[in-house]
Structures are given as structure tokens and as C-alpha cells.
Design a protein around this motif. Structure first.
Motif, PDB file in Angstrom:
ATOM      1  N   SER A  71      22.872   6.752   6.542  1.00 55.50           N
ATOM      2  CA  SER A  71      22.932   5.453   5.859  1.00 55.50           C
ATOM      3  C   SER A  71      24.377   5.078   5.575  1.00 55.50           C
ATOM      4  N   ARG A  72      24.574   3.791   5.309  1.00 54.93           N
ATOM      5  CA  ARG A  72      25.914   3.333   4.925  1.00 54.93           C
ATOM      6  C   ARG A  72      25.798   2.026   4.130  1.00 54.93           C
ATOM      7  N   ILE A  73      26.810   1.828   3.294  1.00 60.94           N
ATOM      8  CA  ILE A  73      26.969   0.527   2.628  1.00 60.94           C
ATOM      9  C   ILE A  73      28.115  -0.143   3.365  1.00 60.94           C
ATOM     10  N   TYR A 100      22.013  -9.648   5.080  1.00 57.65           N
ATOM     11  CA  TYR A 100      20.884  -8.731   4.908  1.00 57.65           C
ATOM     12  C   TYR A 100      21.212  -7.315   5.374  1.00 57.65           C
ATOM     13  N   ASP A 101      22.480  -7.100   5.768  1.00 59.20           N
ATOM     14  CA  ASP A 101      22.802  -5.765   6.304  1.00 59.20           C
ATOM     15  C   ASP A 101      23.871  -5.052   5.485  1.00 59.20           C
ATOM     16  N   ILE A 102      23.943  -5.394   4.190  1.00 58.65           N
ATOM     17  CA  ILE A 102      24.934  -4.702   3.352  1.00 58.65           C
ATOM     18  C   ILE A 102      24.508  -3.239   3.183  1.00 58.65           C
ATOM     19  N   ILE A 105      20.356   1.608   7.155  1.00 53.81           N
ATOM     20  CA  ILE A 105      19.851   2.958   7.440  1.00 53.81           C
ATOM     21  C   ILE A 105      19.728   3.077   8.948  1.00 53.81           C
ATOM     22  N   ARG A 106      20.114   4.216   9.501  1.00 49.51           N
ATOM     23  CA  ARG A 106      19.974   4.426  10.946  1.00 49.51           C
ATOM     24  C   ARG A 106      19.110   5.667  11.182  1.00 49.51           C
ATOM     25  N   ILE A 107      18.102   5.470  12.001  1.00 48.15           N
ATOM     26  CA  ILE A 107      17.205   6.588  12.301  1.00 48.15           C
ATOM     27  C   ILE A 107      17.273   6.860  13.792  1.00 48.15           C
ATOM     28  N   LEU A 133      12.501  -8.768  12.841  1.00 48.96           N
ATOM     29  CA  LEU A 133      12.520  -7.677  13.821  1.00 48.96           C
ATOM     30  C   LEU A 133      13.320  -8.141  15.022  1.00 48.96           C
ATOM     31  N   LYS A 134      14.335  -7.340  15.403  1.00 53.57           N
ATOM     32  CA  LYS A 134      15.104  -7.669  16.616  1.00 53.57           C
ATOM     33  C   LYS A 134      14.965  -6.488  17.556  1.00 53.57           C
ATOM     34  N   ASP A 135      14.310  -6.711  18.687  1.00 59.49           N
ATOM     35  CA  ASP A 135      14.067  -5.616  19.618  1.00 59.49           C
ATOM     36  C   ASP A 135      15.106  -5.633  20.742  1.00 59.49           C
ATOM     37  N   LYS A 142      24.008  -8.083  25.711  1.00 52.06           N
ATOM     38  CA  LYS A 142      24.830  -8.246  26.919  1.00 52.06           C
ATOM     39  C   LYS A 142      25.711  -7.007  27.158  1.00 52.06           C
ATOM     40  N   SER A 143      26.140  -6.388  26.052  1.00 52.74           N
ATOM     41  CA  SER A 143      27.007  -5.205  26.151  1.00 52.74           C
ATOM     42  C   SER A 143      26.276  -3.991  26.721  1.00 52.74           C
ATOM     43  N   GLY A 144      24.925  -4.025  26.641  1.00 51.42           N
ATOM     44  CA  GLY A 144      24.136  -2.853  27.044  1.00 51.42           C
ATOM     45  C   GLY A 144      23.529  -2.161  25.836  1.00 51.42           C
ATOM     46  N   VAL A 167      17.496  -4.451   3.352  1.00 53.34           N
ATOM     47  CA  VAL A 167      18.140  -3.312   4.030  1.00 53.34           C
ATOM     48  C   VAL A 167      17.938  -3.508   5.534  1.00 53.34           C
ATOM     49  N   GLU A 168      18.982  -3.233   6.314  1.00 51.26           N
ATOM     50  CA  GLU A 168      18.810  -3.268   7.773  1.00 51.26           C
ATOM     51  C   GLU A 168      18.543  -1.833   8.257  1.00 51.26           C
ATOM     52  N   ILE A 169      17.421  -1.674   8.957  1.00 54.44           N
ATOM     53  CA  ILE A 169      17.102  -0.347   9.500  1.00 54.44           C
ATOM     54  C   ILE A 169      17.271  -0.409  11.012  1.00 54.44           C
ATOM     55  N   TRP A 179      25.339   6.408  23.157  1.00 52.83           N
ATOM     56  CA  TRP A 179      26.079   5.304  23.783  1.00 52.83           C
ATOM     57  C   TRP A 179      26.733   4.428  22.700  1.00 52.83           C
ATOM     58  N   ALA A 180      25.948   4.061  21.679  1.00 55.68           N
ATOM     59  CA  ALA A 180      26.458   3.142  20.640  1.00 55.68           C
ATOM     60  C   ALA A 180      27.643   3.754  19.895  1.00 55.68           C
ATOM     61  N   ALA A 181      27.560   5.061  19.619  1.00 54.59           N
ATOM     62  CA  ALA A 181      28.632   5.719  18.865  1.00 54.59           C
ATOM     63  C   ALA A 181      29.935   5.735  19.667  1.00 54.59           C
ATOM     64  N   LEU A 182      29.824   6.030  20.958  1.00 56.12           N
ATOM     65  CA  LEU A 182      31.035   6.093  21.793  1.00 56.12           C
ATOM     66  C   LEU A 182      31.572   4.694  22.089  1.00 56.12           C
ATOM     67  N   GLU A 183      30.659   3.764  22.356  1.00 64.35           N
ATOM     68  CA  GLU A 183      31.080   2.390  22.639  1.00 64.35           C
ATOM     69  C   GLU A 183      31.762   1.795  21.408  1.00 64.35           C
ATOM     70  N   HIS A 184      31.252   2.172  20.216  1.00 65.70           N
ATOM     71  CA  HIS A 184      31.833   1.686  18.961  1.00 65.70           C
ATOM     72  C   HIS A 184      33.298   2.107  18.859  1.00 65.70           C
TER      73      HIS A 184
HETATM   74  P1  0O2 Z   1      28.668  -1.822  11.376  1.00 64.38           P
HETATM   75  O1  0O2 Z   1      29.811  -0.979  11.803  1.00 64.38           O
HETATM   76  O2  0O2 Z   1      27.329  -1.201  11.766  1.00 64.38           O
HETATM   77  O3  0O2 Z   1      28.699  -2.268   9.981  1.00 64.38           O
HETATM   78  P2  0O2 Z   1      26.366 -10.195  13.933  1.00 64.38           P
HETATM   79  O4  0O2 Z   1      26.140  -9.724  15.351  1.00 64.38           O
HETATM   80  O5  0O2 Z   1      27.154  -9.181  13.136  1.00 64.38           O
HETATM   81  O6  0O2 Z   1      26.890 -11.557  13.900  1.00 64.38           O
HETATM   82  P3  0O2 Z   1      23.650  -9.697  13.241  1.00 64.38           P
HETATM   83  O7  0O2 Z   1      22.659 -10.723  13.662  1.00 64.38           O
HETATM   84  O8  0O2 Z   1      23.394  -8.991  11.953  1.00 64.38           O
HETATM   85  O9  0O2 Z   1      25.056 -10.382  13.155  1.00 64.38           O
HETATM   86  O10 0O2 Z   1      23.864  -8.696  14.377  1.00 64.38           O
HETATM   87  P4  0O2 Z   1      23.003  -7.654  15.166  1.00 64.38           P
HETATM   88  O11 0O2 Z   1      23.602  -7.658  16.505  1.00 64.38           O
HETATM   89  O12 0O2 Z   1      21.541  -7.851  15.069  1.00 64.38           O
HETATM   90  O13 0O2 Z   1      23.340  -6.287  14.444  1.00 64.38           O
HETATM   91  C1  0O2 Z   1      24.659  -5.944  14.237  1.00 64.38           C
HETATM   92  C2  0O2 Z   1      24.753  -4.422  14.174  1.00 64.38           C
HETATM   93  O14 0O2 Z   1      24.203  -3.842  15.362  1.00 64.38           O
HETATM   94  C3  0O2 Z   1      26.205  -4.019  14.166  1.00 64.38           C
HETATM   95  O15 0O2 Z   1      26.583  -3.886  12.829  1.00 64.38           O
HETATM   96  C4  0O2 Z   1      26.208  -2.669  14.894  1.00 64.38           C
HETATM   97  O16 0O2 Z   1      25.845  -1.622  14.023  1.00 64.38           O
HETATM   98  C5  0O2 Z   1      25.094  -2.869  15.904  1.00 64.38           C
HETATM   99  N1  0O2 Z   1      25.561  -3.437  17.186  1.00 64.38           N
HETATM  100  C6  0O2 Z   1      25.253  -4.650  17.694  1.00 64.38           C
HETATM  101  N2  0O2 Z   1      25.800  -4.835  18.902  1.00 64.38           N
HETATM  102  C7  0O2 Z   1      26.448  -3.698  19.203  1.00 64.38           C
HETATM  103  C8  0O2 Z   1      27.214  -3.262  20.351  1.00 64.38           C
HETATM  104  O17 0O2 Z   1      27.403  -3.973  21.344  1.00 64.38           O
HETATM  105  N3  0O2 Z   1      27.737  -2.005  20.264  1.00 64.38           N
HETATM  106  C9  0O2 Z   1      27.562  -1.180  19.199  1.00 64.38           C
HETATM  107  N4  0O2 Z   1      28.128   0.029  19.242  1.00 64.38           N
HETATM  108  N5  0O2 Z   1      26.852  -1.577  18.112  1.00 64.38           N
HETATM  109  C10 0O2 Z   1      26.315  -2.797  18.112  1.00 64.38           C
HETATM  110  P5  0O2 Z   1      28.012  -4.364  12.347  1.00 64.38           P
HETATM  111  O18 0O2 Z   1      27.852  -4.919  11.000  1.00 64.38           O
HETATM  112  O19 0O2 Z   1      28.653  -5.244  13.367  1.00 64.38           O
HETATM  113  O20 0O2 Z   1      28.852  -3.097  12.293  1.00 64.38           O
END
Ligand code: 0O2
Length: 231
Positions: A71-73, A100-102, A105-107, A133-135, A142-144, A167-169, A179-184
Motif C-alpha cells: 500500500s501507499r499514500i 480517488y487514488d490518494i 493498495i496493490r495486490i 472499474l478500469k480493466d 497504449k504503453s502496454g 481507495v484505488e486498488i 513489467w510495471a515496476a521496471l517500466e516505472h
Molecule cells: P503512482 O506512482 O502509482 O502514484 P491519470 O492517468 O493519473 O491521469 P487515472 O485515471 O487515475 O489518472 O489513471 P490510471 O491510468 O487509471 O491509473 C494511474 C495509475 O496506474 C498510476 O498511478 C500507476 O500506478 C499506474 N499506471 C498507469 N499507467 C501506467 C504505465 O504506463 N506504467 C506504469 N508503470 N504504471 C502505470 P500514478 O498516480 O500515476 O503513480
């Protein structure tokens, strides 16, 4: 420059709505601190729910559909940046009503079908309301990027009131998380333009990982003792 002036200058440079007086600033800081306590409580409550579900699987000696819960704030700068990007003034009120994503939680789950099983378990919780719900597994970004994003409101009881806290889960497989961790680290939110072949390569790697996820699931489901949570 003293810290108050630095704060005011930063606010001016970034077009923030900072209160003019130190007493107002302290008030905002206190409100922010109290809000963080609310978000942290919501995270605690949801994490405990998932941990109880994990214990239940353990006690029944069943295969666990959850691999890890974290989890994170959201960082204050990230909150400010998102409000600004969405065209909202940086105020406590907008932070509460527009984001809504302050609390997040990541599972991570072993298999793709486990991701949807965890989501179904969430639907069964009386004090959790699904807001959105965003699937991104069925419809990758687009990034994958692949993941199931569920915005919920969880009802938390305090000493004299109940609050519904968003809370965003994010639920995804271990492979999607890899992939997400490395791409980040190498790409996400970089403020310079990447060469186009980097984007394309990352997307292709995401597709390969997705195919591997599917092969793993197919392989596991063919084994006679595999506990399948698909239905
Ligand atoms: P962090 O570091 O998790 O706080 P937004 O895209 O931000 O305008 P929305 O609609 O909330 O608004 O976005 P979305 O895409 O539904 O969810 C955003 C979160 O998904 C991001 O949180 C990332 O955790 C993750 N995410 C979305 N796209 C990617 C991507 O291409 N690569 C990676 N690695 N993660 C992604 P935050 O708040 O941006 O960042």
C-alpha cells in the motif's frame, strides 16, 4: 529566504493556492495531517480484509490467489501535480473531492483468473462500495500497462462517525507487476521524450509477458490437482 517565504515562492511559481497567513498555513497542514489519518485508516481496514481472506485460504489448505499486498499514500507533490494536470486548484477540498487514488493498495496474484477472483471477493464485502472499474488487462494501455484498477469507497467507523473513504486498488499478476515496476523506473512519467523504439520495445515486452501469463495459466489448469478460481 525563510521557510515561509520559500513555500510562498514555490506556490507562486507553481500557481498553487497557498494561504497567505502563517496561521492559515498551519491550519491547512493540520487538515492535511488529519486527512492522511483517514486514508491510512481506510488502507488498514482493506488490507486487514485481504489478510483475513488469505488466512482463510491457508486454513483450508487451498492455493492462495493472493501473492502480495502492498500500500501507499500518494506523495504531496504527486497530489499537487495531479490536481494541476486535471485543471483543478491545489486545495484540500479538491484533493478530497476530485482525487480517488490518494490511498492505494496493490495486490499481486499468481494467475490472471486469480485477479478476477480477488475482484469478486471484493464485491462480497458489505462495507465496500465499488465506484469505478478500469480493466487494463482486457484493454491494456497504449504503453502496454496491464492491471485491474478498482476504485472503492470503504466505510470506516471512527469514535463518533462513519466515513466512506476512497481507495484505488490495483490488482495484477506477478508478471504484470514485474513489467510495471521496471517500466516505472526506466520510462513512466519521464519528463523528456523517449526515442520511439523504447516505447515500442516496452510494449512488445509487455505483450510477451502477457502471452507468458496465458501459457502459465493454461499449463496449470491442465494439472489434475490445480485449484482453479475461474468461476
Ligand atoms: P503512482 O506512482 O502509482 O502514484 P491519470 O492517468 O493519473 O491521469 P487515472 O485515471 O487515475 O489518472 O489513471 P490510471 O491510468 O487509471 O491509473 C494511474 C495509475 O496506474 C498510476 O498511478 C500507476 O500506478 C499506474 N499506471 C498507469 N499507467 C501506467 C504505465 O504506463 N506504467 C506504469 N508503470 N504504471 C502505470 P500514478 O498516480 O500515476 O503513480
Amino acid at each position: 529566504m525563510n521557510s515561509e517565504l520559500i513555500l510562498k515562492q514555490t506556490a507562486k511559481d507553481n500557481h498553487y493556492n497557498m494561504p497567505a497567513e502563517p496561521s492559515q498555513m498551519i491550519n491547512v497542514a493540520l487538515q492535511f495531517q488529519q486527512l492522511l489519518m483517514l486514508y491510512e485508516s481506510a488502507i488498514k481496514q482493506l488490507k486487514t480484509k485481504f489478510e483475513i481472506l488469505e488466512d482463510e485460504f491457508e486454513s483450508k489448505h487451498e492455493r492462495k490467489p493472493i501473492n502480495n499486498i502492498s500500500s501507499r499514500i500518494k506523495e504531496p507533490m504527486s497530489i499537487a501535480e495531479k490536481l494541476q494536470r486535471k485543471g483543478f486548484a491545489i486545495t484540500i477540498d479538491n484533493m478530497v473531492t476530485k482525487l480517488y487514488d490518494i490511498a492505494g493498495i496493490r495486490i499481486t496474484c499468481p494467475f490472471i483468473s486469480d485477479v478476477y477472483h480477488v475482484y469478486r471477493m471484493l464485491l462480497n464485502q458489505d462495507d465496500v462500495e465499488i465506484i469505478e472499474l478500469k480493466d487494463y488487462i482486457k484493454n491494456p494501455k497504449k504503453s502496454g500497462y496491464r492491471s485491474l484498477h478498482v476504485i472503492v469507497k470503504v466505510r470506516v467507523s471512527f469514535s463518533d462517525e462513519k466515513r466512506d473513504i476512497p481507495v484505488e486498488i490495483q490488482i495484477r499478476t506477478i508478471a504484470m507487476d514485474f513489467w510495471a515496476a521496471l517500466e516505472h523506473q526506466i520510462h513512466y512519467k519521464k519528463d523528456y521524450k523517449m526515442p520511439p523504439d523504447v516505447d515500442e520495445e516496452l510494449k512488445q515486452i509487455a505483450d510477451t509477458i502477457s502471452q507468458t501469463d496465458e501459457r502459465m495459466e493454461k499449463l496449470a489448469k491442465n494439472l489434475p490437482d490445480f485449484i482453479d478460481y475461474s468461476n
